[in-house]
Design a protein around this motif. Structure first.
Motif, mmCIF file in Angstrom:
data_model
loop_
_atom_site.group_PDB
_atom_site.id
_atom_site.type_symbol
_atom_site.label_atom_id
_atom_site.label_comp_id
_atom_site.label_asym_id
_atom_site.label_seq_id
_atom_site.Cartn_x
_atom_site.Cartn_y
_atom_site.Cartn_z
ATOM 1 N N LEU A 175 0.830 -1.193 0.000
ATOM 2 C CA LEU A 175 0.000 0.000 0.000
ATOM 3 C C LEU A 175 0.869 1.250 0.000
ATOM 4 N N SER A 176 0.274 2.362 -0.405
ATOM 5 C CA SER A 176 0.961 3.649 -0.360
ATOM 6 C C SER A 176 -0.048 4.733 -0.012
ATOM 7 N N VAL A 177 0.410 5.745 0.716
ATOM 8 C CA VAL A 177 -0.443 6.866 1.120
ATOM 9 C C VAL A 177 -0.208 8.041 0.190
ATOM 10 N N SER A 178 -1.287 8.564 -0.387
ATOM 11 C CA SER A 178 -1.240 9.803 -1.154
ATOM 12 C C SER A 178 -1.970 10.887 -0.376
ATOM 13 N N TYR A 179 -1.629 12.140 -0.681
ATOM 14 C CA TYR A 179 -2.167 13.275 0.072
ATOM 15 C C TYR A 179 -2.973 14.159 -0.875
ATOM 16 N N THR A 180 -4.200 14.473 -0.486
ATOM 17 C CA THR A 180 -5.144 15.110 -1.400
ATOM 18 C C THR A 180 -5.212 16.620 -1.257
ATOM 19 N N LEU A 181 -4.507 17.206 -0.298
ATOM 20 C CA LEU A 181 -4.438 18.655 -0.141
ATOM 21 C C LEU A 181 -2.982 19.104 -0.242
ATOM 22 N N PRO A 182 -2.726 20.261 -0.842
ATOM 23 C CA PRO A 182 -1.342 20.761 -0.889
ATOM 24 C C PRO A 182 -0.800 20.966 0.522
ATOM 25 N N SER A 183 0.402 20.483 0.755
ATOM 26 C CA SER A 183 1.008 20.636 2.079
ATOM 27 C C SER A 183 2.514 20.441 1.991
ATOM 28 N N ARG A 184 3.230 21.135 2.883
ATOM 29 C CA ARG A 184 4.666 20.926 3.010
ATOM 30 C C ARG A 184 4.997 20.018 4.185
ATOM 31 N N SER A 222 -4.617 27.622 2.505
ATOM 32 C CA SER A 222 -4.936 28.988 2.095
ATOM 33 C C SER A 222 -5.100 28.993 0.582
ATOM 34 N N PRO A 223 -5.783 30.005 0.015
ATOM 35 C CA PRO A 223 -5.965 30.058 -1.443
ATOM 36 C C PRO A 223 -4.643 30.102 -2.211
ATOM 37 N N GLN A 224 -3.596 30.653 -1.585
ATOM 38 C CA GLN A 224 -2.305 30.778 -2.261
ATOM 39 C C GLN A 224 -1.498 29.475 -2.246
ATOM 40 N N LEU A 225 -1.910 28.537 -1.389
ATOM 41 C CA LEU A 225 -1.129 27.308 -1.220
ATOM 42 C C LEU A 225 -1.530 26.275 -2.274
ATOM 43 N N SER A 226 -0.591 25.896 -3.114
ATOM 44 C CA SER A 226 -0.807 24.851 -4.113
ATOM 45 C C SER A 226 0.484 24.073 -4.258
ATOM 46 N N ASN A 227 0.404 22.925 -4.880
ATOM 47 C CA ASN A 227 1.623 22.156 -5.099
ATOM 48 C C ASN A 227 2.613 22.939 -5.953
ATOM 49 N N LYS A 228 2.093 23.714 -6.882
ATOM 50 C CA LYS A 228 2.961 24.513 -7.743
ATOM 51 C C LYS A 228 3.694 25.593 -6.947
ATOM 52 N N THR A 229 2.966 26.311 -6.074
ATOM 53 C CA THR A 229 3.633 27.360 -5.301
ATOM 54 C C THR A 229 4.607 26.764 -4.291
ATOM 55 N N ILE A 230 4.278 25.599 -3.761
ATOM 56 C CA ILE A 230 5.203 24.938 -2.825
ATOM 57 C C ILE A 230 6.521 24.625 -3.525
ATOM 58 N N LYS A 231 6.440 24.072 -4.734
ATOM 59 C CA LYS A 231 7.659 23.723 -5.471
ATOM 60 C C LYS A 231 8.445 24.976 -5.869
ATOM 61 N N ARG A 232 7.729 26.030 -6.244
ATOM 62 C CA ARG A 232 8.415 27.283 -6.595
ATOM 63 C C ARG A 232 9.104 27.882 -5.363
ATOM 64 N N GLN A 233 8.436 27.770 -4.210
ATOM 65 C CA GLN A 233 9.043 28.275 -2.984
ATOM 66 C C GLN A 233 10.313 27.490 -2.646
ATOM 67 N N PHE A 234 10.239 26.164 -2.787
ATOM 68 C CA PHE A 234 11.411 25.331 -2.504
ATOM 69 C C PHE A 234 12.560 25.663 -3.454
ATOM 70 N N LEU A 235 12.239 25.837 -4.743
ATOM 71 C CA LEU A 235 13.269 26.185 -5.712
ATOM 72 C C LEU A 235 13.915 27.525 -5.363
ATOM 73 N N SER A 236 13.085 28.488 -4.965
ATOM 74 C CA SER A 236 13.610 29.788 -4.576
ATOM 75 C C SER A 236 14.524 29.677 -3.359
ATOM 76 N N ASP A 237 14.108 28.874 -2.372
ATOM 77 C CA ASP A 237 14.926 28.674 -1.176
ATOM 78 C C ASP A 237 16.257 28.013 -1.528
ATOM 79 N N MET A 238 16.198 27.050 -2.442
ATOM 80 C CA MET A 238 17.408 26.330 -2.825
ATOM 81 C C MET A 238 18.371 27.247 -3.578
#
Length: 582
Positions: free
Chosen positions: A461-470, A528-544
């Motif tokens: 089995l594997s767990v998937s997550y249905t809401l954007p989250s870090r 929040s409305p601003q939180l999405s998988n896309k913004t999370i990845k962009r934030q991580f890229l910016s941090d990196m």
């Protein structure tokens, strides 16, 4: 004039040769998956460029742009969870910490349980592994006496439950203890084992090795030896052991040029197989059907909520049938790597499950009946290690502990027990049983409005997550606190044994529900409305990039706009609280 014609012809030949090479190269490029996983050389290069950076205490709790009050509630929740685990597992944690500086595996797993920017901010008790001294049925006990449902599966060894294997080991050793550790000379039980493995694999000969990785090494070596061809094909994301000859990307410190990594279920990949003349073998990991073209899911890579798993048995069976046909036509050895899936998906493993006969099959893990083993089964032609007409042309493969009597004993008991009417009936019913159990699991999660979804291939089995989250990686620690034991890879792969009863499975589901509810109440899945998988990845890229190039940090976009301001406010509050009073 004649010289000019000759030069013209030679130039034309050269041009055609270049064009042909470009065409072949383009064909190979089109057969690769578009991700870095599909490009081994680039993945290694890029891995060296990724800088380590760590979220400080202010950012750790609000890296998703959550407001300061949510960050404070998360901070308090983590402290409570830390206190609970330290209280529950004091002896186990102390023992594990004592080992850490001396056991390299433990050092690695303690560093790779979660995404690395959070590593330094995570309390020590969450990073350490487990020490256990007893198992029973579907449960495992740590040094503090905590019994948890075991979903680690002992890396795939535990198909039938721990009591089953303890009995195999005990009975097997009793049958062989009079011989002891005699190596080179075979115990007579080996004949029974060979005949049973031949029947299960549908192949002619068997060789014994110490591990699944070693078995894969031998199968690939023999394929190259008998075909006279240089390259092997593996599919994007597939794992075939730690040998760098089948792991050409990240994690391999030796550059290899004899491996093609192709995209799974891709027409261009079939064209490469059908046209190239240098392919000796194709390696199939049957579990790859669960996460095609992706690495095995692990919580260390849970940067957002984009874990991709899913299984279509019919589609993957058709894909394997097409590979089988091309391999037959092109004299390519088809190798099924059943080290993990053997004896789990079906009695005859993935060959029976997908309806495909391979040329060679590698086994390991559960086949040893609880003791270490690697096995290769193949045709007479492919298993031969010498050529009669060329006596010096051999393919040497030996091992000191191959066919150890105790392993042969435990294996013998294992192979005979799984032939019983009870287990054969279990095999007939198990696929439908696990699919129905997972359907029930998802119904419970949906009823409780939890942002989780379970997918499966059989009893994996594997767990998937249905809401954007870090913070999805936090779930593994809540689960431990609620009585579930996972491997160091966390919620990516839950390996369940056939020993789980319906009632025990329901209890595991309730553990998940309780753990997820607490995690939800502790606001780790704040939205929040601003939180999405896309913004999370962009934030991580910016941090990196900010960590790699500090001089441009202020110029980079920060999609989670509130983050820096909140972090500054929290730092100011902390500085105010810690400022000495005159």
């Amino acid at each position: 004039m004649n010289q000019a014609i000759i030069v013209y012809i030679l130039a034309l030949i050269l041009l055609l040769s270049v064009l042909l090479k470009m065409r072949v190269r383009l064909q190979l490029s089109r057969a690769k998956h578009g991700s870095l996983r599909g490009h081994s050389k680039w993945s290694r290069r890029m891995a060296r460029l990724v800088p380590f950076f760590s979220y400080d205490d202010a950012v750790f709790f609000i890296s998703d742009g959550a407001p300061a009050n949510i960050g404070q509630q998360r901070r308090l929740a983590l402290a409570e969870l830390e206190k609970s685990i330290n209280t529950q597992c004091a002896l186990t944690l102390a023992y594990c910490e004592q080992l850490e500086s001396s056991v390299s595996d433990l050092q690695f797993t303690s560093h790779y349980r979660i995404p690395f920017p959070y590593r330094n901010g995570l309390p020590k008790c969450f990073k350490l592994g487990s020490i256990a001294d007893e198992t029973k049925g579907s449960k495992i006990k740590d040094l503090d006496g905590n019994w948890r449902y075991d979903l680690s599966g002992s890396y795939g060894v535990n198909v039938f439950g721990y009591d089953f294997y303890k009995a195999c080991m005990e009975e097997g050793i009793n049958q062989t203890k009079q011989l002891g550790p005699v190596l080179g000379t075979y115990h007579p039980l080996i004949n029974d084992n060979v005949e049973m493995i031949k029947q299960i694999s549908g192949l002619d000969e068997v060789s014994f090795h110490m591990s699944g990785t070693e078995a894969v090494m031998q199968a690939v070596r023999l394929a190259r030896y008998h075909t006279g061809k240089s390259h092997l094909v593996r599919f994007c994301g597939a794992y075939h052991g730690w040998w760098d000859g089948v792991q050409p990307g990240v994690g391999n410190t030796r550059v290899t040029h004899d491996v093609y990594t192709l995209a799974d279920e891709n027409e261009h990949s079939l064209k490469v197989l059908a046209t190239r003349k240098d392919i000796a073998c194709v390696l199939i990991n049957p579990l790859q059907a669960f996460h095609r073209n992706n690495d095995a899911p692990a919580d260390t890579g849970l940067l957002a909520s984009e874990r991709k798993t899913g299984f279509d048995k019919q589609a993957y069976s058709r894909w394997l049938a097409r590979i089988r046909q091309i391999c037959t036509e092109r004299n390519i050895v088809l190798i099924f790597d059943e080290v993990f899936t053997g004896f789990r998906l079906a009695y005859r493993g993935a060959q029976e499950f997908y309806g495909i006969q391979a040329d060679m099959v590698t086994y390991g893990k559960t086949l040893g009946g609880g003791l270490p083993i690697g096995v290769v089964a193949g045709t007479h032609q492919l298993m031969k290690r010498f050529k009669l007409e060329q006596p010096a042309h051999v393919s040497l493969a030996r091992g000191t502990f191959n066919s150890h009597p105790y392993v042969m004993g435990a294996m013998n008991v294992f192979l005979k027990r799984i032939q019983s009417a009870e287990i054969q009936q279990q095999y007939q019913q198990s696929e439908a049983l696990w699919n129905s159990r997972v359907a029930y699991f998802n119904q419970r999660l949906q009823a409780e409005k939890l942002p989780l979804k379970i997918s499966n291939i059989h009893s994996i089995l594997s767990v998937s997550y249905t809401l954007p989250s870090r913070y999805n990686w936090m779930l593994q620690f809540y689960l431990k606190n609620h009585g579930v034991e996972l491997s160091w890879t966390g919620t990516g792969r839950l390996i369940m044994s056939f020993s789980f009863t319906d009632q025990e499975f329901k209890e595991v589901v309730e553990c998940f529900v309780s753990a997820a509810q607490q995690m939800q109440q502790d606001h780790w899945w704040w939205q929040s409305p601003q939180l999405s998988n896309k913004t999370i990845k962009r934030q991580f890229l910016s941090d990196m990039l900010s960590a790699k190039f500090p001089m441009i940090a202020g110029l980079l976009p920060r999609p989670l706009l509130a983050l820096e301001k909140q972090a500054q406010q929290m730092r100011a509050q902390q500085n105010h609280l810690t400022k000495p009073v005159n």
